[in-house]
Design an enzyme around this catalytic site. Structure first.
Site, PDB file in Angstrom:
ATOM      1  N   GLU A 120      -1.865  -1.162  13.414  1.00 37.82           N
ATOM      2  CA  GLU A 120      -3.097  -0.856  12.441  1.00 37.82           C
ATOM      3  C   GLU A 120      -4.241  -1.699  13.389  1.00 37.82           C
ATOM      4  OE1 GLU A 120      -3.278  -3.079   8.981  1.00 37.82           O
ATOM      5  OE2 GLU A 120      -4.865  -1.733   8.027  1.00 37.82           O
ATOM      6  N   GLU A 163       0.917  -1.221  -0.099  1.00 34.17           N
ATOM      7  CA  GLU A 163       0.101  -0.015  -0.036  1.00 34.17           C
ATOM      8  C   GLU A 163       0.965   1.134   0.032  1.00 34.17           C
ATOM      9  OE1 GLU A 163      -3.669   0.263   1.551  1.00 34.17           O
ATOM     10  OE2 GLU A 163      -3.947  -1.771   2.371  1.00 34.17           O
TER      11      GLU A 163
HETATM   12  C1  BGC Z   1      -5.278   1.188   4.874  1.00 33.44           C
HETATM   13  C2  BGC Z   1      -6.005   1.927   5.653  1.00 33.44           C
HETATM   14  C3  BGC Z   1      -7.211   2.848   4.995  1.00 33.44           C
HETATM   15  C4  BGC Z   1      -8.053   1.430   4.682  1.00 33.44           C
HETATM   16  C5  BGC Z   1      -9.438   2.376   4.140  1.00 33.44           C
HETATM   17  C6  BGC Z   1      -6.148   0.143   4.435  1.00 33.44           C
HETATM   18  O1  BGC Z   1      -6.026  -0.753   3.504  1.00 33.44           O
HETATM   19  O2  BGC Z   1      -4.202   0.486   5.159  1.00 33.44           O
HETATM   20  O3  BGC Z   1      -5.424   2.519   6.717  1.00 33.44           O
HETATM   21  O4  BGC Z   1      -7.601   3.826   5.607  1.00 33.44           O
HETATM   22  O5  BGC Z   1      -7.540   0.580   3.998  1.00 33.44           O
HETATM   23  O6  BGC Z   1     -10.130   1.132   3.923  1.00 33.44           O
END
Ligand code: BGC
Length: 718
Positions: A603, A343
């Site tokens: 996270e 990401e």
């Molecule tokens: C990201 C996030 C993001 C989210 C939204 C994730 O895969 O890492 O932090 O805000 O997707 O759906």
């Protein structure tokens, strides 16, 4: 600036090899001043006579390349000789990367196939008053650099035995120059060095180096080797429950270094990519391995630290450290969700959740201004804001709380630094975002319909879902109101007519109240109070406190509710409960990850669960700053350094600490545009001593006492 230079590329280049572009010349006489203007489609590292030019890593940074590409200006006068060679190595960077990693799309294919190239001009001013320009054009040559491969997710491959022949003619690249802008953001720099702590031989028999701290950047190693010896390095954030190397959570991002050694002692680090890691696995490495051979070079935007937090509990200090490291690890030219997996994107929802904390911890005015300009540049024709900026997910439908970054971020940057410019720059983008919602909703004055991330990762999510139980329409409407309110406030600061938004706002609030007479979840309560939507704010905050207690005095909130929940509790007389949540050690809590050994913010509240297993492999970052937003509660409520809307930039301040004996003492400070403000409180028996130092006029509120003070240092007791 008008460039006469041409874009140049390496024709017939083998696909992955990073080209180096070269130019040699002899000065016509003594040089008074030499300036290099340079940029790239890709990321570049430039050298003059073998010496690295400037300190900008991964230049020219990441912008909405279709509209805006920064060029840099370097004073290279001191680096010149009579005969000179300028070389520029170019990697794919963010420009021709296959980002994002988990999906295919036409847009991604288009980007991944873009050619890399450079454009630059060297301006020479001679002492005799004459001048010359050396622009990039077909007189430049190119060769295959030792960097055989480099890309953001997958890492770098380097052949130290390669001898570079820079003798093939470069070709003109047909690319627009209309996108060129001078450097706007902070430069990305090598900011810190972290020495390896230990060499571990894991139960699986692998050699792993532990740096003791999760960082973003790259590893520098020193090795005494024979030509042709191979080095292969993998990156990981955590060890698994058996103590083995683990990086399945990087998903498709390979994050690998491949290095072919030359003869003798050599020191090397990658230069056109970055990794998020605490551990590295030496899949191949010649000779005996010692920790002193490895250093982690920490790379992030050149933001200056402005905030500091410390207190009487070591585990809370570790949390503070994790919050600062989380910011450093994710402020690499754009505010990213995470620095390691496939990401590393400028997720808007994460940025708006964290922007206040970010702006107290570090001076991020310039950093955000650039990113917000990119947001405006890729705002969609209907006013929609993409999930990530630059918008590498153009097919995603705008989501509440994510797109609202368009209003929330500029407003906070204005408040923290007191500079109206960011509002002036973003005002259109803010308005268009609100207008987008007005056009997109299926019910007037609410935001119904659409696709939303909801209270992302809320703990009250139904099983199998990433979205908490708070109603999506409720969240969307609450943010619709909030963004509209911010448009009104921004418009008033700028002297704009915002009467139509005032009418809209009144209608949204009225309709919200009629539609949602009952709040169901913690996050719904939090939003209703924090955004001033509930008719009876005190009653709603009390109901939130009851609900939190009923839930076992624990947070159930996700990305949406978490940044505000402690603020709401503290503001309405439930400070003790706010502290209970803040100091809780059992899952779910901020300190749970600390007790599990975290060195950055996770996270998930339980990235590593109580039983030692991972939350999942498909979405489990150990460096996601969003929940670190709790720091703004520590600055504002616990330490009481309150930013006043009527005194943006901390021209004046209100200091109203909320103490709690369980913390022992707390010391917080913010270096503001008007000087430093610090607030320290300490329990001395049952009494509390307050040490306040303020560079600006302050209203100090301690219990029932309220005093106005001039800049200076003060001690109070209660
Ligand atoms: C990201 C996030 C993001 C989210 C939204 C994730 O895969 O890492 O932090 O805000 O997707 O759906």
């Amino acid at each position: 600036m008008e460039f006469q230079a041409k874009w140049i590329q390496a024709p017939d280049k083998q696909e992955d090899v990073c080209p180096v572009f070269c130019k040699t010349w002899k000065n016509a006489g003594p040089v008074k001043r030499a300036e290099l203007y340079l940029t790239a489609l890709g990321v570049y590292a430039a050298r003059l006579n073998g010496e690295r030019i400037g300190k900008f890593v991964l230049a020219p940074g990441w912008t909405v390349y279709e509209k805006r590409l920064q060029y840099q200006i370097y004073d290279v006068t001191e680096m010149l000789k009579e005969e000179n060679e300028l070389t520029v190595t170019v990697g794919k960077g963010w420009f021709s990367s296959h980002m994002p990693g988990w999906m295919e799309s036409e847009d991604k294919t288009r980007r991944a196939n873009r050619p890399t190239g450079i454009l630059g001009e060297l301006h020479l001013e001679y002492e005799d008053g004459s001048s010359a320009v050396i622009p990039t054009d077909e007189t430049w040559t190119w060769g295959e650099s030792p960097v055989r491969f480099s890309e953001i997710y997958d890492g770098e491959t380097y052949d130290a035995t390669a001898s570079v022949k820079c003798d093939a003619p470069a070709a003109e690249l047909d690319w627009t120059k209309d996108i060129l802008i001078p450097q706007e953001g902070e430069e990305i720099r090598e900011k810190e060095r972290v020495e390896a702590q230990s060499v571990i031989i894991t139960p699986a028999g692998e050699t792993v180096i532990d740096f003791g701290q999760e960082v973003t950047g790259y590893v520098e190693f020193t090795v005494d080797a024979k030509a042709g010896d191979e080095i292969q390095i993998l990156h990981g954030e955590v060890l698994d429950q058996n103590g083995n190397f683990y990086n399945a959570n990087y998903r498709s991002a390979k994050a690998e270094i491949h290095y072919t050694c030359r003869d003798g002692l050599q020191t090397w680090h990658p230069m056109l990519t970055f990794f998020g890691f605490r551990y590295i696995k030496l899949a191949k490495f010649p000779g005996e391995v010692k920790p002193e051979q490895f250093t982690a070079i920490v790379v992030y935007s050149d933001i200056q630290k402005t905030g500091s937090l410390s207190c009487g509990r070591p585990e809370v200090n570790q949390l503070f450290s994790n919050i600062f490291w989380g910011q450093k690890g994710n402020f690499l030219d754009v505010p990213t969700d995470c620095p390691q997996r496939d990401e590393r994107l400028g997720w808007t929802g994460d940025a708006q959740a964290f922007v206040k904390t970010a702006s107290y911890n570090y001076d991020v005015e310039k950093f955000f201004k650039k990113w917000l300009h990119d947001m405006a540049a890729c705002q969609r024709a209907d006013g929609g804001i993409g999930h990530v900026i630059p918008d590498y997910l153009p097919d995603g439908t705008p989501s509440a709380a994510w797109g609202d970054a368009a209003a929330i971020c500029p407003w906070q940057i204005y408040l923290t630094y007191g500079n109206k410019e960011v509002l002036a720059d973003q005002f259109d983008c803010m308005k268009k975002w609100v207008d987008y919602i007005t056009g997109a909703t299926t019910t007037e004055y609410l935001w119904t319909g659409g696709e939303h991330f909801g209270d992302w990762l809320g703990l009250d999510a139904p099983s199998g879902s990433y979205k908490g139980s708070s109603r999506e329409d409720f969240i969307a409407t609450a943010y619709y109101a909030y963004s509209t309110e911010l448009v009104i406030k921004a418009g008033k600061v700028l002297g704009e007519d915002v009467s139509s938004y005032e009418t809209l706002y009144a209608n949204i609030v009225k309709t919200f109240r009629e539609t949602y007479p009952v709040y169901k979840t913690q996050t719904e309560h939090v939003l209703a109070v924090y955004f001033h939507l509930a008719e009876d704010l005190q009653k709603t905050a009390d109901a939130l406190a009851d609900l939190v207690e009923k839930d076992g005095s624990q947070i159930m909130t996700g990305f949406v509710g978490t940044p505000y929940i402690l603020h709401v509790l503290s503001e309405y007389g439930h400070s003790e409960l706010a502290y209970t949540l803040f100091l809780r050690r059992k899952y779910p809590s901020w300190l749970f990850s600390v007790d599990q050994g975290a060195t950055t913010i996770w996270e998930h509240w339980d990235g590593i669960m109580e039983n030692g297993e991972f939350w999942s492999t498909d979405m489990n970052s150990f460096n996601h700053y969003a929940y670190g937003a709790v720091a703004d509660w520590v600055y504002e409520k616990a330490a009481g350094i309150r930013l006043l809307e009527e005194a943006p930039g901390f021209e004046k301040v209100k200091i109203q600490p909320m103490t709690d004996k369980r913390l022992g003492w707390l010391d917080a400070s913010i270096n503001t545009r008007h000087g430093k403000i610090s607030s320290k409180w300490t329990y001395v028996g049952d009494k509390v001593r307050y040490d306040i130092s303020t560079a600006v006029p302050a209203t100090v509120v301690i219990g029932e006492q309220e005093v106005c003070v001039e800049p200076g240092e003060y001690t109070f007791w209660s």
